[in-house]
Scaffold this motif. Structure first.
Motif, PDB file in Angstrom:
ATOM      1  N   LEU A 250       0.821  -1.208   0.000  1.00  0.00           N
ATOM      2  CA  LEU A 250       0.000   0.000   0.000  1.00  0.00           C
ATOM      3  C   LEU A 250       0.858   1.262   0.000  1.00  0.00           C
ATOM      4  O   LEU A 250       0.484   2.278  -0.589  1.00  0.00           O
ATOM      5  CB  LEU A 250      -0.934  -0.009   1.211  1.00  0.00           C
ATOM      6  CG  LEU A 250      -1.976  -1.133   1.234  1.00  0.00           C
ATOM      7  CD1 LEU A 250      -2.850  -1.009   2.472  1.00  0.00           C
ATOM      8  CD2 LEU A 250      -2.829  -1.128  -0.024  1.00  0.00           C
ATOM      9  N   GLN A 251       2.015   1.192   0.647  1.00  0.00           N
ATOM     10  CA  GLN A 251       2.929   2.340   0.637  1.00  0.00           C
ATOM     11  C   GLN A 251       3.444   2.600  -0.776  1.00  0.00           C
ATOM     12  O   GLN A 251       3.479   3.745  -1.241  1.00  0.00           O
ATOM     13  CB  GLN A 251       4.102   2.080   1.584  1.00  0.00           C
ATOM     14  CG  GLN A 251       5.082   3.231   1.679  1.00  0.00           C
ATOM     15  CD  GLN A 251       6.266   2.888   2.556  1.00  0.00           C
ATOM     16  OE1 GLN A 251       6.816   1.793   2.487  1.00  0.00           O
ATOM     17  NE2 GLN A 251       6.657   3.831   3.408  1.00  0.00           N
ATOM     18  N   ARG A 252       3.821   1.527  -1.489  1.00  0.00           N
ATOM     19  CA  ARG A 252       4.287   1.683  -2.865  1.00  0.00           C
ATOM     20  C   ARG A 252       3.178   2.200  -3.766  1.00  0.00           C
ATOM     21  O   ARG A 252       3.409   3.042  -4.639  1.00  0.00           O
ATOM     22  CB  ARG A 252       4.811   0.343  -3.409  1.00  0.00           C
ATOM     23  CG  ARG A 252       6.218   0.006  -2.974  1.00  0.00           C
ATOM     24  CD  ARG A 252       6.763  -1.149  -3.789  1.00  0.00           C
ATOM     25  NE  ARG A 252       6.146  -2.413  -3.433  1.00  0.00           N
ATOM     26  CZ  ARG A 252       5.653  -3.275  -4.296  1.00  0.00           C
ATOM     27  NH1 ARG A 252       5.664  -3.001  -5.588  1.00  0.00           N
ATOM     28  NH2 ARG A 252       5.128  -4.422  -3.901  1.00  0.00           N
ATOM     29  N   TYR A 253       1.985   1.689  -3.555  1.00  0.00           N
ATOM     30  CA  TYR A 253       0.855   2.112  -4.382  1.00  0.00           C
ATOM     31  C   TYR A 253       0.562   3.596  -4.171  1.00  0.00           C
ATOM     32  O   TYR A 253       0.339   4.336  -5.128  1.00  0.00           O
ATOM     33  CB  TYR A 253      -0.371   1.269  -4.031  1.00  0.00           C
ATOM     34  CG  TYR A 253      -1.580   1.551  -4.900  1.00  0.00           C
ATOM     35  CD1 TYR A 253      -1.734   0.933  -6.128  1.00  0.00           C
ATOM     36  CD2 TYR A 253      -2.561   2.443  -4.486  1.00  0.00           C
ATOM     37  CE1 TYR A 253      -2.836   1.183  -6.943  1.00  0.00           C
ATOM     38  CE2 TYR A 253      -3.672   2.706  -5.281  1.00  0.00           C
ATOM     39  CZ  TYR A 253      -3.802   2.077  -6.503  1.00  0.00           C
ATOM     40  OH  TYR A 253      -4.894   2.343  -7.294  1.00  0.00           O
ATOM     41  N   ARG A 254       0.555   4.025  -2.914  1.00  0.00           N
ATOM     42  CA  ARG A 254       0.288   5.440  -2.636  1.00  0.00           C
ATOM     43  C   ARG A 254       1.356   6.337  -3.237  1.00  0.00           C
ATOM     44  O   ARG A 254       1.064   7.445  -3.721  1.00  0.00           O
ATOM     45  CB  ARG A 254       0.200   5.675  -1.127  1.00  0.00           C
ATOM     46  CG  ARG A 254      -0.203   7.111  -0.764  1.00  0.00           C
ATOM     47  CD  ARG A 254      -0.355   7.277   0.720  1.00  0.00           C
ATOM     48  NE  ARG A 254       0.898   7.081   1.430  1.00  0.00           N
ATOM     49  CZ  ARG A 254       1.034   7.207   2.743  1.00  0.00           C
ATOM     50  NH1 ARG A 254      -0.030   7.500   3.489  1.00  0.00           N
ATOM     51  NH2 ARG A 254       2.197   7.021   3.316  1.00  0.00           N
ATOM     52  N   ALA A 255       2.618   5.876  -3.225  1.00  0.00           N
ATOM     53  CA  ALA A 255       3.695   6.677  -3.804  1.00  0.00           C
ATOM     54  C   ALA A 255       3.490   6.858  -5.309  1.00  0.00           C
ATOM     55  O   ALA A 255       3.789   7.921  -5.855  1.00  0.00           O
ATOM     56  CB  ALA A 255       5.040   6.012  -3.529  1.00  0.00           C
ATOM     57  N   ARG A 256       2.967   5.834  -5.975  1.00  0.00           N
ATOM     58  CA  ARG A 256       2.752   5.919  -7.423  1.00  0.00           C
ATOM     59  C   ARG A 256       1.448   6.639  -7.765  1.00  0.00           C
ATOM     60  O   ARG A 256       1.367   7.314  -8.791  1.00  0.00           O
ATOM     61  CB  ARG A 256       2.699   4.515  -8.028  1.00  0.00           C
ATOM     62  CG  ARG A 256       4.007   3.782  -8.075  1.00  0.00           C
ATOM     63  CD  ARG A 256       3.889   2.595  -9.021  1.00  0.00           C
ATOM     64  NE  ARG A 256       4.947   1.624  -8.804  1.00  0.00           N
ATOM     65  CZ  ARG A 256       5.083   0.509  -9.501  1.00  0.00           C
ATOM     66  NH1 ARG A 256       4.208   0.236 -10.470  1.00  0.00           N
ATOM     67  NH2 ARG A 256       6.054  -0.342  -9.248  1.00  0.00           N
ATOM     68  N   HIS A 257       0.437   6.466  -6.922  1.00  0.00           N
ATOM     69  CA  HIS A 257      -0.898   6.977  -7.242  1.00  0.00           C
ATOM     70  C   HIS A 257      -1.496   7.726  -6.044  1.00  0.00           C
ATOM     71  O   HIS A 257      -2.441   7.265  -5.410  1.00  0.00           O
ATOM     72  CB  HIS A 257      -1.810   5.830  -7.675  1.00  0.00           C
ATOM     73  CG  HIS A 257      -1.253   4.981  -8.773  1.00  0.00           C
ATOM     74  ND1 HIS A 257      -1.127   5.452 -10.067  1.00  0.00           N
ATOM     75  CD2 HIS A 257      -0.764   3.721  -8.763  1.00  0.00           C
ATOM     76  CE1 HIS A 257      -0.589   4.493 -10.817  1.00  0.00           C
ATOM     77  NE2 HIS A 257      -0.354   3.452 -10.054  1.00  0.00           N
ATOM     78  N   PRO A 258      -0.938   8.876  -5.738  1.00  0.00           N
ATOM     79  CA  PRO A 258      -1.380   9.614  -4.539  1.00  0.00           C
ATOM     80  C   PRO A 258      -2.809  10.134  -4.633  1.00  0.00           C
ATOM     81  O   PRO A 258      -3.383  10.507  -3.604  1.00  0.00           O
ATOM     82  CB  PRO A 258      -0.370  10.764  -4.458  1.00  0.00           C
ATOM     83  CG  PRO A 258       0.121  10.941  -5.859  1.00  0.00           C
ATOM     84  CD  PRO A 258       0.162   9.562  -6.440  1.00  0.00           C
ATOM     85  N   ASP A 259      -3.389  10.183  -5.833  1.00  0.00           N
ATOM     86  CA  ASP A 259      -4.743  10.717  -5.979  1.00  0.00           C
ATOM     87  C   ASP A 259      -5.832   9.666  -5.750  1.00  0.00           C
ATOM     88  O   ASP A 259      -7.016   9.982  -5.809  1.00  0.00           O
ATOM     89  CB  ASP A 259      -4.926  11.324  -7.376  1.00  0.00           C
ATOM     90  CG  ASP A 259      -4.060  12.550  -7.592  1.00  0.00           C
ATOM     91  OD1 ASP A 259      -3.868  13.301  -6.616  1.00  0.00           O
ATOM     92  OD2 ASP A 259      -3.574  12.749  -8.713  1.00  0.00           O
ATOM     93  N   VAL A 260      -5.428   8.427  -5.499  1.00  0.00           N
ATOM     94  CA  VAL A 260      -6.404   7.361  -5.245  1.00  0.00           C
ATOM     95  C   VAL A 260      -6.664   7.260  -3.741  1.00  0.00           C
ATOM     96  O   VAL A 260      -5.722   7.204  -2.945  1.00  0.00           O
ATOM     97  CB  VAL A 260      -5.906   6.008  -5.782  1.00  0.00           C
ATOM     98  CG1 VAL A 260      -6.903   4.895  -5.424  1.00  0.00           C
ATOM     99  CG2 VAL A 260      -5.694   6.065  -7.281  1.00  0.00           C
ATOM    100  N   GLN A 261      -7.932   7.222  -3.372  1.00  0.00           N
ATOM    101  CA  GLN A 261      -8.303   6.995  -1.980  1.00  0.00           C
ATOM    102  C   GLN A 261      -8.351   5.486  -1.739  1.00  0.00           C
ATOM    103  O   GLN A 261      -9.174   4.778  -2.315  1.00  0.00           O
ATOM    104  CB  GLN A 261      -9.670   7.597  -1.663  1.00  0.00           C
ATOM    105  CG  GLN A 261     -10.134   7.331  -0.229  1.00  0.00           C
ATOM    106  CD  GLN A 261     -11.600   7.608  -0.027  1.00  0.00           C
ATOM    107  OE1 GLN A 261     -12.324   7.928  -0.975  1.00  0.00           O
ATOM    108  NE2 GLN A 261     -12.068   7.500   1.212  1.00  0.00           N
ATOM    109  N   VAL A 262      -7.463   4.982  -0.885  1.00  0.00           N
ATOM    110  CA  VAL A 262      -7.390   3.550  -0.613  1.00  0.00           C
ATOM    111  C   VAL A 262      -8.037   3.264   0.742  1.00  0.00           C
ATOM    112  O   VAL A 262      -7.753   3.937   1.732  1.00  0.00           O
ATOM    113  CB  VAL A 262      -5.930   3.055  -0.610  1.00  0.00           C
ATOM    114  CG1 VAL A 262      -5.875   1.560  -0.276  1.00  0.00           C
ATOM    115  CG2 VAL A 262      -5.277   3.320  -1.958  1.00  0.00           C
ATOM    116  N   VAL A 263      -8.914   2.263   0.764  1.00  0.00           N
ATOM    117  CA  VAL A 263      -9.495   1.795   2.024  1.00  0.00           C
ATOM    118  C   VAL A 263      -9.168   0.316   2.158  1.00  0.00           C
ATOM    119  O   VAL A 263      -9.104  -0.414   1.165  1.00  0.00           O
ATOM    120  CB  VAL A 263     -11.013   2.031   2.081  1.00  0.00           C
ATOM    121  CG1 VAL A 263     -11.333   3.508   2.073  1.00  0.00           C
ATOM    122  CG2 VAL A 263     -11.729   1.329   0.942  1.00  0.00           C
ATOM    123  N   LEU A 264      -8.952  -0.133   3.387  1.00  0.00           N
ATOM    124  CA  LEU A 264      -8.552  -1.516   3.655  1.00  0.00           C
ATOM    125  C   LEU A 264      -9.549  -2.154   4.607  1.00  0.00           C
ATOM    126  O   LEU A 264      -9.960  -1.543   5.593  1.00  0.00           O
ATOM    127  CB  LEU A 264      -7.152  -1.553   4.267  1.00  0.00           C
ATOM    128  CG  LEU A 264      -6.574  -2.943   4.574  1.00  0.00           C
ATOM    129  CD1 LEU A 264      -6.311  -3.705   3.279  1.00  0.00           C
ATOM    130  CD2 LEU A 264      -5.289  -2.813   5.393  1.00  0.00           C
TER     131      LEU A 264
END
Length: 307
Positions: free
Chosen positions: A110-124
């Motif tokens: 999730l850290q890598r994903y956020r670094a690549r796509h900061p405009d996506v709201q991720v929920v877990l």
């Protein structure tokens, strides 16, 4: 009717309170109430039954809510698709995970994903494999990490196998089998067991192995989380069969536990699963981060998920 009115209806339906719904939508309550009343007049039905103390959906409101959620989801998807066409991934990504996931370091992912796509709201969301698979089919989750007994596969979903794993026997450090090179199910069937809750995929893995061997066992303690299972074992109250890839790092740091290989024990497959129907740009971006080929590419291949 407009999208903002639909958002207000959904907010009130979720909160069952106009004040909290207005706070969630960041508007004053009078404005929200006025827009919903105007929508009710336009539709010619009451969506909510109101009193000074209670708010409830009417039958018409419950029927309207289904379409309202679908419309808002479609609008959000349209925005995300338009952004993706310009090379920017936006929107929302809902990820499901079982607590014993071992094939992927989910926080690191999730850290890598956020670094690549900061405009996506991720929920877990964590849960049982069957619940998470059902949530993908219902459109509540976009993607999930599952664990199922060998031979089972999530129905109706796109999947990639991330890992094959064997269970090991987990015993207290002073147990008579703690130093054994290996054991069989027949040798341990008479032990007192700690396991997951009956009916869950995590429990089914061991239940099916004993049933296939024609053996019965005593499960005296049921728990919903691994931490409680290992604490019960450490106190000498029972033994358990747990996925080796998950439990080995934990046992290495806890001298109260010992692991013993099981010759004919349960086997588990860890899956990555997502919807077959038109995955969102945010979902495709996660598959790309994981190195999983999308349906447009040759299916069923993936590089090592640890990145």
């Amino acid at each position: 009717m407009d999208l903002q009115q639909l958002r207000y209806v959904v907010a009130v339906a979720d909160a069952l309170n106009f004040t909290r719904a207005a706070e969630r939508c960041q508007v004053v309550q009078s404005a929200l109430s006025h827009r919903i009343a105007a929508l009710e007049r336009e539709l010619g039905v009451r969506l909510f039954a109101r009193s000074s103390r209670r708010v409830e959906l009417t039958g018409a409101g419950a029927a309207f809510l289904v379409g309202a959620r679908e419309c808002l989801a479609a609008a959000d998807r349209a925005v995300a698709d338009a952004a993706a066409a310009t090379g920017v991934v936006r929107g929302r990504l809902a990820v499901g995970v079982i607590v014993t996931t071992a094939a992927v370091d989910v926080p690191e992912l999730l850290q890598r994903y956020r670094a690549r796509h900061p405009d996506v709201q991720v929920v877990l969301r964590s849960g049982r494999s069957d619940e998470l698979a059902a949530a993908i089919r219902a459109g509540e989750l976009d993607i999930a990490f599952l664990g199922l007994p060998e031979g089972e596969r999530p129905a109706g979903l796109e999947t990639v196998v991330l890992d094959h794993d064997r269970h090991v026997l987990v015993v207290p450090a002073g147990h008579r089998l703690a130093g054994a090179a290996r054991v069989t199910l027949d040798r341990i069937a008479g032990e007192t067991f700690v396991d997951f809750v009956t009916g869950t995929p995590a429990r089914a893995q061991s239940d099916q192995a004993f049933a296939a061997a024609g053996l019965a066992r005593d499960v005296a303690y049921e728990a919903g989380v691994v931490e409680l299972i290992t604490r019960l074992i450490a106190r000498g109250l029972g033994v358990a069969l747990l996925p080796s890839a998950y439990i080995r790092p934990l046992a290495a740091e806890d001298p109260r536990l010992a692991l013993v290989p099981v010759v004919d024990g349960p086997r588990r497959l860890e899956y990555l699963a997502w919807s077959r129907f038109n995955p969102s740009p945010a979902t495709r971006a996660m598959l790309d981060v994981l190195g999983v080929r999308t349906p447009e590419s040759p299916k069923g291949t993936a590089r090592a998920p640890h990145g």
